[in-house]
Design a protein around this motif. Structure first.
Motif, mmCIF file in Angstrom:
data_model
loop_
_atom_site.group_PDB
_atom_site.id
_atom_site.type_symbol
_atom_site.label_atom_id
_atom_site.label_comp_id
_atom_site.label_asym_id
_atom_site.label_seq_id
_atom_site.Cartn_x
_atom_site.Cartn_y
_atom_site.Cartn_z
ATOM 1 N N ARG A 234 59.068 -22.658 17.890
ATOM 2 C CA ARG A 234 59.774 -23.620 17.112
ATOM 3 C C ARG A 234 61.385 -23.185 17.127
ATOM 4 N N LEU A 235 61.537 -21.893 17.628
ATOM 5 C CA LEU A 235 63.121 -21.875 17.772
ATOM 6 C C LEU A 235 63.924 -22.638 18.751
ATOM 7 N N GLY A 236 63.408 -23.125 19.670
ATOM 8 C CA GLY A 236 63.871 -24.213 20.588
ATOM 9 C C GLY A 236 64.202 -25.513 19.958
ATOM 10 N N GLY A 237 63.520 -25.767 19.019
ATOM 11 C CA GLY A 237 63.459 -27.000 18.071
ATOM 12 C C GLY A 237 64.531 -26.960 16.941
ATOM 13 N N ARG A 238 64.864 -25.519 16.589
ATOM 14 C CA ARG A 238 65.811 -25.330 15.367
ATOM 15 C C ARG A 238 67.378 -25.139 16.050
ATOM 16 N N ASP A 239 67.491 -24.669 17.327
ATOM 17 C CA ASP A 239 68.795 -24.125 17.616
ATOM 18 C C ASP A 239 69.162 -24.957 18.796
ATOM 19 N N ALA A 240 70.188 -25.396 18.889
ATOM 20 C CA ALA A 240 70.434 -26.452 19.964
ATOM 21 C C ALA A 240 70.801 -25.689 21.221
ATOM 22 N N VAL A 245 69.216 -23.517 26.581
ATOM 23 C CA VAL A 245 68.900 -22.171 27.472
ATOM 24 C C VAL A 245 67.696 -22.618 28.194
ATOM 25 N N ILE A 246 66.671 -23.104 27.307
ATOM 26 C CA ILE A 246 65.397 -23.330 27.677
ATOM 27 C C ILE A 246 65.285 -24.669 28.896
ATOM 28 N N LEU A 247 65.898 -25.423 28.389
ATOM 29 C CA LEU A 247 66.193 -26.692 29.347
ATOM 30 C C LEU A 247 66.733 -26.326 30.731
ATOM 31 N N SER A 248 67.719 -25.447 30.552
ATOM 32 C CA SER A 248 68.249 -24.920 31.766
ATOM 33 C C SER A 248 67.717 -24.165 32.619
ATOM 34 N N ALA A 249 66.537 -23.760 32.172
ATOM 35 C CA ALA A 249 65.531 -22.688 32.748
ATOM 36 C C ALA A 249 64.708 -23.572 33.608
ATOM 37 N N VAL A 379 59.315 -17.731 26.560
ATOM 38 C CA VAL A 379 59.480 -19.348 26.398
ATOM 39 C C VAL A 379 60.438 -19.902 27.531
ATOM 40 N N GLN A 380 61.635 -19.135 27.765
ATOM 41 C CA GLN A 380 62.385 -19.207 28.858
ATOM 42 C C GLN A 380 61.777 -19.409 30.213
ATOM 43 N N SER A 381 60.964 -18.347 30.584
ATOM 44 C CA SER A 381 60.207 -18.186 31.645
ATOM 45 C C SER A 381 59.056 -18.986 31.797
ATOM 46 N N LEU A 382 58.526 -19.450 30.939
ATOM 47 C CA LEU A 382 57.313 -20.741 30.828
ATOM 48 C C LEU A 382 58.028 -21.957 31.192
ATOM 49 N N ALA A 383 59.235 -22.242 30.903
ATOM 50 C CA ALA A 383 60.008 -23.489 31.037
ATOM 51 C C ALA A 383 60.289 -23.609 32.717
ATOM 52 N N LEU A 384 60.641 -22.266 33.011
ATOM 53 C CA LEU A 384 61.038 -22.143 34.660
ATOM 54 C C LEU A 384 59.771 -22.656 35.303
ATOM 55 N N GLN A 385 58.692 -21.736 34.958
ATOM 56 C CA GLN A 385 57.421 -21.949 35.764
ATOM 57 C C GLN A 385 56.725 -23.328 35.763
ATOM 58 N N LEU A 386 56.810 -23.977 34.513
ATOM 59 C CA LEU A 386 56.185 -25.223 34.304
ATOM 60 C C LEU A 386 57.060 -26.197 35.264
#
Length: 458
Positions: A234-240, A245-249, A379-386
């Motif tokens: 949920r954190l990624g949805g609440r905080d731009a 950071v997640i999308l950049s990963a 979550v950041q690492s998961l975005a990178l891997q997927l």
């Protein structure tokens, strides 16, 4: 506990943990696929081994991040070391497909467990000593540089040790004969890595002090993990900013998938043989890790010159994307000039990703409370891997030439463009007061517009 560690001591211990964890994995980069081949494994089986690693890491990424936030950083890091110790032993000595597949799956589990706890421990320790406004970027940069240095050293040692044994005075043959074929020259880097894992576990248990966490029954611990995972998502949805950071990963994962999948074949085509191509790839990989380490070391300076951590991320990811564009532009030529440009592009990719990482994570840690810090990193690492896995699948069906490189460059450039728009408010530090159990909180509201690690996952 005799009191919180000072910042310098915490920084040094964090750097040592980074070195001890990543050195064994660096030792596997050059010999692993060749060892599988030497054991008689066909390419589909080898692809299955790597799939077992990736899928295990992806499935466990968030639950193990939540586990670290619930039971503590030290215990989870020690468990990661024990899993890697078992995995490297199985991979080094295993002769059957199921043993090698099990080893890769265990290594994936160790990778998931290790994603976040060490960095979360460092940030927690610094905040405990100096408050939420303490400088983080220097320590994060040094940890990232240490990781790159360990991977570079491991790659060189892992590539040269089997060569020395194989071409020495019958050393490799004697070693194989003495162990009934269990230990081959290509096995030795993995077994050396297993020995380093023992040192890693002992160091984690003795050096990473942390405040005791409330005792809880196993049922309470297991119940708390899903709540923490949900909070991290949920954190990624609440905080731009966290979302960026997640999308950049994810963008970095796409770039790394492109460069890691395409470079070995290009090196083999350049040298004319797979064996010499593997040596060239090992040298390039080592150079890439060195460039990443230099970029990480210069991350604080990059942020000062750019004017903010957000602008530093944009500039760094843009530089990395330009490196992929250089690689795309030189695919059709084998001249010396094109080779030089391609090498520059290769180094620029890793340099840019290395420079972006500390600033991204500095932003992340200032938006996330201690109770959800490891989960956010997962979550950041998961975005990178997927994203990397998806990019790899797309690249496998694209025609050879510049197009696969351009795909990675386009995704990474999109990640850089996310940082053009700045947040409406400056990011306040994440709270250090103890929140409700297993909660993940954000320290700022969502801004008008909308991440990499290293993890980069080698």
């Amino acid at each position: 506990m005799t009191g919180p560690l000072d910042i310098r001591t915490a920084r040094n211990r964090y750097v040592r943990v980074c070195v001890l964890f990543w050195l064994p994995l660096g030792l596997t980069i050059a010999p692993l696929i060749l060892l599988f081949t030497e054991r008689g494994m066909a390419m589909p089986a080898i692809a299955g081994f790597f799939a077992a690693h990736s899928l295990t890491a992806a499935v466990l990424e968030l639950p193990t991040g939540g586990l670290s936030d619930v039971v503590g950083r030290r215990a989870v890091l020690a468990a990661a070391g024990l899993l890697n110790l078992t995995a490297l032993t199985l991979l080094g000595l295993g002769t059957s497909g199921w043993l090698l597949g099990l080893g890769m799956a265990l290594m994936g589990a160790g990778r998931a467990l290790s994603s976040g706890p060490a960095e979360a421990w460092y940030v927690d320790t610094v905040h405990t000593h100096s408050g939420p406004g303490a400088e983080l970027r220097i320590g994060l940069a040094r940890g990232s540089s240490a990781t790159s240095a360990a991977l570079a050293a491991g790659t060189l040692l892992g590539g040269t040790l089997p060569w020395l044994l194989a071409f020495g005075p019958d050393l490799g043959a004697r070693l194989s004969e003495a162990t009934s074929g269990l230990v081959l020259p290509l096995s030795t880097p993995l077994l050396l890595g297993a020995a380093v894992e023992i040192a890693f576990v002992l160091y984690v248990l003795t050096a990473l002090r942390e405040s005791p966490r409330p005792r809880a029954a196993l049922r309470q611990v297991l119940r708390g993990i899903p709540l923490t995972v949900v909070g991290g998502l949920r954190l990624g949805g609440r905080d731009a900013l966290v979302r960026r950071v997640i999308l950049s990963a994810g963008a970095a994962g796409s770039a790394l998938a492109a460069i890691e999948l395409l470079t070995p074949g290009r090196a083999a085509a350049l040298t004319g043989a797979s064996e010499s191509g593997a040596v060239l790839f090992a040298a390039l990989a080592c150079a890439g890790f060195v460039c990443s380490g230099i970029g990480s070391h210069l991350a604080p300076l990059t942020a000062r010159l750019a004017g903010s951590g957000e602008r530093a991320v944009m500039v760094s990811l843009g530089a990395s994307a330009s490196g992929l564009l250089l690689l795309a532009a030189t695919t059709a030529s084998t001249g010396v000039g094109s080779m030089v440009v391609a090498v520059i592009g290769y180094g620029l990719v890793y340099f840019g990703l290395g420079a972006a990482g500390p600033s991204e994570n500095d932003i992340l840690h200032r938006r996330v409370a201690s109770s959800g810090r490891a989960t956010a990193l997962s979550v950041q690492s998961l975005a990178l891997q997927l994203t990397g896995a998806l990019t790899g699948l797309i690249i496998s069906v694209l025609p050879s030439g510049p197009l696969p490189w351009l795909l990675g460059a386009a995704v990474l450039l999109a990640g850089a463009l996310l940082w053009i728009h700045r947040s409406a408010q400056p990011s306040p530090p994440a709270p250090t007061a103890t929140p409700q159990p297993h909660a993940v909180t954000s320290s700022a509201s969502t801004a008008a517009s909308d991440p990499h690690q290293q993890h980069v996952d080698q």
